[in-house]
Design an enzyme around this catalytic site. Sequence first.
Site, PDB file in Angstrom:
ATOM      1  N   ASN B  25      57.189 -53.791  32.870  1.00 41.96           N
ATOM      2  CA  ASN B  25      55.933 -54.114  33.548  1.00 41.96           C
ATOM      3  C   ASN B  25      55.581 -55.573  33.248  1.00 41.96           C
ATOM      4  OD1 ASN B  25      52.962 -54.418  33.849  1.00 41.96           O
ATOM      5  ND2 ASN B  25      53.031 -52.237  34.319  1.00 41.96           N
ATOM      6  N   HIS B  36      55.951 -53.047  38.285  1.00 40.10           N
ATOM      7  CA  HIS B  36      55.962 -51.975  37.309  1.00 40.10           C
ATOM      8  C   HIS B  36      57.368 -51.914  36.715  1.00 40.10           C
ATOM      9  CE1 HIS B  36      52.191 -49.281  38.158  1.00 40.10           C
ATOM     10  NE2 HIS B  36      51.894 -50.557  38.004  1.00 40.10           N
ATOM     11  N   GLU B  38      59.658 -49.604  36.543  1.00 35.66           N
ATOM     12  CA  GLU B  38      60.713 -49.015  37.375  1.00 35.66           C
ATOM     13  C   GLU B  38      61.014 -49.882  38.597  1.00 35.66           C
ATOM     14  OE1 GLU B  38      57.981 -47.619  36.210  1.00 35.66           O
ATOM     15  OE2 GLU B  38      58.299 -45.531  35.611  1.00 35.66           O
ATOM     16  N   SER B  61      56.164 -41.529  31.875  1.00 32.53           N
ATOM     17  CA  SER B  61      56.157 -40.784  33.142  1.00 32.53           C
ATOM     18  C   SER B  61      55.815 -41.731  34.300  1.00 32.53           C
ATOM     19  CB  SER B  61      55.117 -39.663  33.064  1.00 32.53           C
ATOM     20  OG  SER B  61      55.002 -38.998  34.312  1.00 32.53           O
ATOM     21  N   CYS B  63      54.395 -43.491  37.447  1.00 38.11           N
ATOM     22  CA  CYS B  63      53.185 -43.352  38.270  1.00 38.11           C
ATOM     23  C   CYS B  63      53.592 -42.988  39.701  1.00 38.11           C
ATOM     24  CB  CYS B  63      52.370 -44.655  38.230  1.00 38.11           C
ATOM     25  SG  CYS B  63      52.994 -45.958  39.321  1.00 38.11           S
ATOM     26  N   CYS B  66      55.875 -45.567  41.413  1.00 33.66           N
ATOM     27  CA  CYS B  66      57.265 -45.542  40.950  1.00 33.66           C
ATOM     28  C   CYS B  66      57.942 -44.213  41.281  1.00 33.66           C
ATOM     29  CB  CYS B  66      57.302 -45.846  39.462  1.00 33.66           C
ATOM     30  SG  CYS B  66      56.671 -47.513  39.105  1.00 33.66           S
ATOM     31  N   ASP B 126      46.069 -51.199  35.594  1.00 37.11           N
ATOM     32  CA  ASP B 126      47.468 -51.007  35.985  1.00 37.11           C
ATOM     33  C   ASP B 126      47.724 -49.698  36.705  1.00 37.11           C
ATOM     34  OD1 ASP B 126      50.092 -52.289  35.864  1.00 37.11           O
ATOM     35  OD2 ASP B 126      50.676 -50.473  34.800  1.00 37.11           O
TER      36      ASP B 126
END
Lengths: 129, 129
Positions: B25, B36, B38, B61, B63, B66, B126
């Site tokens: 990130n 982000h 990912e 985990s 979001c 992503c 975020d």
Amino acid sequence: MAEGGIPIGAALFGSDGTLLGAGHNRRVQNDDPSVHAETDAFRAAGRQRGYRSTIMVTTLSPCWYCSGLVRQFNIGAVLIGESRTFTGGHDWLAEHGVAVTVLDDERCVEMMQNFIAERADLWAEDIGE
Amino acid sequence: MAEGGIPIGAALFGSDGTLLGAGHNRRVQNDDPSVHAETDAFRAAGRQRGYRSTIMVTTLSPCWYCSGLVRQFNIGAVLIGESRTFTGGHDWLAEHGVAVTVLDDERCVEMMQNFIAERADLWAEDIGE
């Protein structure tokens, strides 16, 4: 389209119609698979504190990647040019409270139909198929 | 964390364990809300033709943004450090055929707990809250 890229554009607006950011798919131009129209517009808008009153306008139904963006950041509304040539997650967004409008604009349909007919390979790459 | 940013990292691997791209990130570092962990790893992997055999590894985990990326590009598997401090769309991904593993790694939990305690405002920004 004239840049040799994938012809999808988007823009994020404030509730009063102020343009916050605009962008377009630049997979080809930037050699970057992460730049979809909506993510590019979101980036161009910079860091914002809350998106509930914003409107994402896009020429094409947002794919799952872009639909996820809308959901995570609680963008309040999505205005879509067309969803005939491709349907992403806009029904899912509507189920989760996003105000979704599909214009079914012939100009958007024709642009994507022409692009897909000419560059089926590139289109498949862009939507992970 | 040491860069003053949001401590979430990710990497995309091929089925044989080859690293395709890694990222983290960089909302703060790049002043860019679209980066982000990912999406940064996905970008770093460059243009790929098919993601079914790839594995997205992430400390937290994913979001919805992503998770949408994973679903759209048919990334086959997601390996998650922890989902205690935040739960995004990983159950939804599992329902759609993605092989999801949550490690519940104490180091990941502790890192995010410390970050959220220190920078609740930045964390809320975020994840669009």
